[in-house]
Design an enzyme around this catalytic site. Structure first.
Site, short mmCIF file in Angstrom:
data_model
loop_
_atom_site.label_atom_id
_atom_site.label_comp_id
_atom_site.label_asym_id
_atom_site.label_seq_id
_atom_site.Cartn_x
_atom_site.Cartn_y
_atom_site.Cartn_z
N ARG A 14 9.91 53.33 0.48
CA ARG A 14 10.84 53.96 1.43
C ARG A 14 10.37 53.63 2.84
NH1 ARG A 14 13.72 53.89 -2.12
NH2 ARG A 14 14.76 55.58 -3.26
N HIS B 38 16.12 44.92 1.31
CA HIS B 38 16.21 45.97 0.29
C HIS B 38 16.65 45.37 -1.06
CE1 HIS B 38 16.69 50.58 -0.22
NE2 HIS B 38 16.35 50.02 -1.37
#
Length: 311
Positions: A226, A274
């Site tokens: 994250r 991502h």
């Protein structure tokens, strides 16, 4: 009476998931069902959702037995005050294997010093022999489903792997640490640091200036977990000072990463968009279908989120 399953994700996800979900439901023995994007809230039995999808107010879904998340991350939904039903996060074979492959690839890339050969074709013969994996210390922050799988893969390759988690774990062949003192030791050993923690109030900015300073000079940071786990200013300062040799980052506080962000132009940062691990429609649908089967059979749901922990 059919089992009513509401698909609540963005429009482009429906054609991607409709077929795999129907196949998975039928293989799970659920024959009498309605799978749709348009079901009256009071008639919905299960919500298959993405946190950025159309359902943000769960109040009207009075008979819903569970919300089944398509993503591994639940930080954008767990704090929703209207969420009154159990929430299951996505723990999926395809997602796990994708993360293992991405993490292993980038750890090996940095361990072997591959960038110097890929980007250094200037006619200079620079011979560098890397240490063996058994001589390289890798630290995994986070030993959940993804972290444990990545740690095990790196251990199999011969790396000296240390893992840290909030609660004590016991994984074969891996030095498992926990707590504040354990975190300090884990960082001090981290020649290559991999971050696979969830985003919670306790983990935000976990890798701040003080934590980074504990790492060996010349260490590598790999973050597919994250974005908010890292204090960006502290990392940039450590990169500029040479304390951290390189950071490979797949997740960010703002995504897509803004064009003017310093990470884009920094010579010691690799940005990936991502992609470390994406939910795979076929395998994720099997997880969703199994939880629906369990709900209809009165069995416990898999992968339920603990609201107190945030994951």
């Amino acid at each position: 009476m059919p089992v009513n399953i509401l698909f609540a994700a963005k429009d482009e996800r429906w054609p991607q998931y409709e077929g795999p979900l129907r196949r998975a439901l039928e293989r799970a023995g659920i024959e009498d069902y309605v799978l749709s994007r348009d079901i009256a809230p009071e008639e919905v039995d299960y919500i298959v959702l993405a946190p950025n999808g159309p359902v943000q107010d769960f109040t009207p879904y009075t008979r819903c037995k569970a919300a089944l998340n398509l993503w591994a991350g639940v930080e954008n939904i767990i704090g929703n005050p209207t969420l009154h039903m159990p929430l299951a996060r996505m723990v999926d074979h395809g997602l796990t294997r994708g993360m293992v492959e991405w993490v292993t690839g980038h750890v090996l890339r940095h361990h072997l010093g591959m960038d110097a050969h890929i980007h250094g074709q200037d006619g200079q013969w620079r011979k560098h022999i890397p240490p063996l994996a058994e001589e390289r210390r890798v630290t995994m922050l986070g030993l959940g489903e993804l972290g444990a799988a990545c740690a095990d893969a790196l251990r199999y390759l011969g790396f000296d792997v240390t893992g840290w988690s909030r609660s004590q774990k016991d994984l074969p062949g891996i030095r498992c640490l926990a707590g504040e003192d354990g975190l300090k030791e884990a960082l001090e050993r981290a020649e290559i640091l991999v971050l696979l923690l969830p985003k919670t109030a306790d983990t935000e900015n976990l890798l701040d200036a003080e934590a980074i300073a504990r790492m060996p000079r010349g260490a590598i940071i790999v973050n597919p977990g994250r974005g908010p786990l890292i204090d960006d200013d502290a990392l940039l300062a450590a990169l500029d000072a040479g304390h951290i040799a390189h950071a490979t980052l797949d997740v960010f506080r703002t995504e897509p990463l803004p064009q003017g962000h310093p990470y884009w132009a920094h010579p010691s940062v690799t940005v990936t968009p991502h992609i470390a691990s994406e939910t795979r429609d076929e395998t994720a649908s099997q997880v969703i279908a199994e939880n629906i089967r369990r709900g209809e059979a009165g069995e416990p749901f898999l992968h339920l989120v603990d609201p107190k922990l945030g994951y």
